[in-house]
Design a protein around this motif. Structure first.
Motif, short mmCIF file in Angstrom:
data_model
loop_
_atom_site.label_atom_id
_atom_site.label_comp_id
_atom_site.label_asym_id
_atom_site.label_seq_id
_atom_site.Cartn_x
_atom_site.Cartn_y
_atom_site.Cartn_z
N GLY A 39 0.80 -1.22 0.00
CA GLY A 39 0.00 0.00 0.00
C GLY A 39 0.82 1.26 0.00
N ASP A 40 2.13 1.14 0.20
CA ASP A 40 3.01 2.30 0.34
C ASP A 40 3.35 2.86 -1.05
N ILE A 41 2.34 3.38 -1.75
CA ILE A 41 2.52 3.86 -3.12
C ILE A 41 1.84 5.20 -3.29
N GLU A 42 2.18 5.86 -4.40
CA GLU A 42 1.39 6.98 -4.89
C GLU A 42 1.13 6.75 -6.38
N VAL A 43 -0.03 7.17 -6.84
CA VAL A 43 -0.42 7.02 -8.24
C VAL A 43 -0.54 8.42 -8.83
N ILE A 44 0.36 8.77 -9.74
CA ILE A 44 0.38 10.10 -10.33
C ILE A 44 -0.26 10.03 -11.71
N CYS A 45 -1.47 10.52 -11.82
CA CYS A 45 -2.20 10.53 -13.08
C CYS A 45 -1.94 11.86 -13.79
#
Length: 822
Positions: A33-39
């Motif tokens: 879960g230690d993520i970021e999603v850059i759209c």
């Protein structure tokens, strides 16, 4: 959410409303879960942004970056990398998905291996949900671990299709930022826009490692992939792939200056560039409407360069050759001011083609031309060229490399015209002709065999040759019949010329006397390569057997190297079976003075060829005063008015033997044919080949070499077409018969095996009954039954089928025993 995530997932988006939710869901389902999603929304015109904002409200790990105008996925990924806060980055296109454990597995491997880039597997999912196929296979990691300067050459090997998909890997963010450095901030790349960054990232990495897990799900034919091209504007999108790879050319070459092995880095880049061009060519063939293909090729050549387009076709899209050949045929340069000539062939090993090339080099030099010879291999050279002729090996690991070097030869040595001697013998020659035309140099093609050779060979190469002959400024054949054939097939630029004297012929005295028949056995000679399919060397043994029946005292000498079809040992064995081996000598290959000495001992030259263009051995024999006896080849220009040659119908060994016998038994007839041989050979040797070649190059050949087809030509061609067709039917029939014979033998073996097993069962049954009867004899007294069964067992045991059956049934038992022992 931690302030600094472990991995940033960068998603470039443009009009992905239909699929982006599934892509985002695959990110949010990650086991790490230690993520970021850059759209990065690249100015979508549909509801893509609204979908992302809805997800953003539900999960603060999703970030949205907006472009006010469309700048391409190349710039969208750049914006994502600039916004990323994690030390590692993965990429996900808006119409694809990640496997649930993709981030965790890739990150764990990167940390444990201390790798700058981690590669992983890919599932390619078709519209019907199917997976697999060659494309999917090509996307799987091929290397476990790579270091430093080995990384790029391994990931982008020369001569292989470049797989530069950015989303197949996890990256340290530093290598991505270096990849984007030195590239213009406003650079827009609409197609193949991940390849430049992938290539640059790998060039910046110190270590690559991979795992086999399939972590990425690529949905084929979503978005813009795999659709028809029905306009030049749409093709322009695919054409943009060339812009993408060209964009990093300067940066790659700059990087190579500090690389340990700069040539390897540049070679990988140039190969990747050709791969992209080849990919665009594939789109031309498969996805572009046929009415637009020519215009699309023009656009591609204008952008990528004519030479690199043909190089790309040679390596990555051979199916485009016809399209490129048709285009190049309209642009064939025509030069009549010629100073420098390039002769091209495969090698300078033994063979008639090589002999012609070497002789031609001499006459061209004598005519005042500069001569360069280019061959694909210098290994095993036998022929020596004149000192003034420069010999160059066309270097390169791939055909694209060879074409580049070939074009450089044409340019660097200021070649005015190429003469290619390999037209009939391989299918690479059109690439060379197109490559030389890109630097303004036309090609003359030399056809070294009768036009029906491909029909006799039962191949489609005749169609191939006809398709590409318009590439040539001039086509040189060896007879008027050949000219007629090609002109009747719509090729107007055809002439015929005699072959020049061979090196053997050139080394003989200027004049030779006629010969008289020697005492003792008549000496017969044959020389050439021991090739059965065209030269029918085995027929010599049949002719020799017929000579025995005609009571002719003879000796037969066969000179020449083995071929893949036939060897000297096979000929000797065949002669032994027919009882004529005492009259046969097979000498193997001879050259120079040794060959001339062996030929000079002969009284007659025997030829059994089924097809030839201009058999130099005939001229060589007749120059020595040796008459020729041969199977008929009526199209040969050399036979016109040649009274030193006696012929028999094709395949008529007795007819050939009868002709030999007529000369062996009539010395005056022999002397007459020897005199005629010397006369015709002197006529050939008196031809001013230097002037003839100068006329060819100047375009001033006499009309006699450029005849129009006649009815007689057409009739001859039709007769021999039928002959070769019938011959092929017989050959194929024999192959089918042999195949059927093999099948019948297999069926017989199966039946024999079944019979053997049945007999074995019968014996076992009889043995059981005998045992029972013998045990019960005192009670039953059935001695007669026992005697009968014993006799039957002995009969069965003595049968052939039983012995075969024992072998067949014992073998599996023996194998099982060996396996247990192992």
């Amino acid at each position: 959410m931690p302030s600094i995530p472990s991995v940033s997932i960068v998603m470039p988006l443009f009009d992905d409303e239909e699929w982006v939710a599934s892509s985002l869901d695959s990110c949010l389902r990650q086991t790490l879960g230690d993520i970021e999603v850059i759209c990065v929304d690249d100015a979508s015109t549909d509801g893509t942004r609204a979908v992302v904002e809805r997800y953003q409200q539900a999960d603060d790990r999703i970030r949205l970056v907006q472009h006010p105008v469309n700048q391409s996925a190349f710039q969208a990924r750049r914006s994502g990398i600039e916004a990323a806060s994690a030390p590692y980055v993965m990429f996900l296109d808006g119409d694809d998905e990640l496997a649930p454990d993709a981030v965790r597995l890739a990150l764990d491997h990167a940390i444990s291996e201390q790798a700058d880039i981690v590669g992983f597997g890919v599932d390619v999912i078709a519209p019907d949900g199917a997976t697999g196929g060659r494309f999917e296979e090509s996307l799987q990691p091929q290397h476990r671990v790579l270091h430093e300067s080995d990384i790029v050459p391994a990931i982008f090997p020369t001569g292989k299709v470049a797989q530069g998909h950015l989303w197949r890997n996890l990256y340290k963010i530093e290598v991505l930022r270096e990849a984007y450095s030195e590239l213009p901030a406003d650079l827009v790349l609409q197609r193949a826009n991940d390849l430049p960054i992938t290539f640059r990232a790998f060039a910046a990495a110190s270590k690559y490692s991979s795992i086999g897990d399939r972590l990425y799900r690529y949905y084929f034919r979503r978005g813009i992939s795999g659709h028809r091209v029905d306009s030049l504007d749409r093709f322009g999108l695919y054409l943009g792939g060339v812009d993408s790879i060209d964009a990093i050319g300067t940066a790659v070459r700059a990087k190579s200056q500090t690389a340990p092995e700069p040539d390897r880095l540049v070679a990988s880049y140039e190969s990747a560039r050709l791969s992209i061009i080849g990919n665009v060519l594939n789109y031309c063939l498969k996805d572009v409407d046929q009415s637009l293909q020519s215009e699309c090729v023009e656009l591609l050549c204008a952008k990528a360069g004519d030479l690199d387009v043909v190089r790309a076709a040679a390596n990555y899209c051979p199916a485009a050759l016809d399209l490129l050949s048709s285009r190049a045929a309209e642009l064939v340069p025509n030069r009549t001011q010629v100073r420098s000539v390039l002769l091209i062939s495969g090698n300078l090993r033994t063979g008639g083609v090589q002999g012609v090339l070497v002789a031609q080099a001499k006459y061209l030099l004598d005519a005042g031309f500069a001569v360069t010879v280019a061959v694909e291999s210098l290994e095993g050279n036998v022929f020596a060229l004149p000192d003034a002729a420069l010999v160059i090996e066309i270097g390169g690991a791939t055909m694209a490399d060879k074409l580049k070097h070939f074009a450089e030869i044409c340019h660097d040595y200021e070649i005015d015209v190429v003469i290619n001697h390999h037209i009939l013998y391989q299918e690479r020659w059109p690439y060379y002709a197109i490559a030389s035309s890109t630097v303004g140099v036309p090609t003359i093609g030399w056809l070294h065999n009768f036009a029906l050779r491909t029909l006799m060979d039962f191949t489609t190469r005749g169609t191939f040759v006809r398709t590409h002959l318009p590439l040539l400024q001039k086509v040189v054949t060896l007879s008027a019949s050949d000219v007629a054939f090609w002109k009747l097939r719509g090729v107007p630029n055809v002439v015929y010329l005699p072959n020049p004297p061979s090196p053997v012929l050139g080394g003989l005295p200027a004049t030779m006397a006629q010969r008289t028949l020697s005492e003792g056995p008549i000496e017969l000679a044959w020389w050439g390569r021991l090739q059965q399919s065209t030269k029918q060397v085995r027929d010599l043994i049949g002719v020799a057997a017929e000579l025995r029946t005609l009571d002719v005292d003879f000796r037969l000498t066969i000179i020449g190297p083995d071929s893949t079809e036939l060897g000297a040992a096979q000929l000797v064995d065949e002669a032994r079976r027919l009882g004529i081996d005492d009259a046969l000598s097979v000498l193997g290959p001879l050259h120079g003075d040794d060959l001339v000495a062996a030929l000079s001992r002969a009284d007659l030259h025997v030829s059994t060829s089924v097809i030839e263009g201009y058999p130099l051995t005939l001229v060589e024999a007749q120059a020595l005063g040796i008459p020729v006896v041969m199977y008929d080849l009526p199209w040969l220009a050399y036979l016109q008015g040649n009274d030193g040659v006696l012929t028999a119908p094709q395949g008529d060994a007795l007819g050939l033997a009868t002709q030999i016998a007529s000369l062996a038994k009539d010395p005056s007839l022999y002397e007459s044919h020897s005199k005629a041989s010397v006369t015709i050979a002197n006529q050939v040797r008196s031809i001013d080949f230097s002037e003839l070649y100068a006329d060819l190059l100047r375009g001033t050949l006499a009309d006699q070499y450029d005849p129009e087809p006649s009815v007689e030509d057409a009739q001859l061609l039709l007769d021999w077409m039928v002959f070769y067709a019938d011959r092929n039917v017989r050959v194929q029939g024999r192959k089918v018969a042999r195949k059927e014979d093999v099948l019948q033998r297999r069926e017989q073996a199966v039946r024999q095996r079944e019979r053997a097993f049945w007999l074995a069962d019968q014996m076992r049954s009889h043995h059981r009954e005998l045992g029972s009867l013998i045990q019960g004899m005192p009670a039953s007294g059935d001695a007669a039954r026992v005697a009968k069964l014993t006799r039957e067992v002995e009969v069965l045991r003595g049968s052939v089928s039983f012995r075969v059956g024992r072998a067949l049934t014992a073998l599996p038992r023996r194998l099982r025993t060996l396996q247990k022992g192992a």
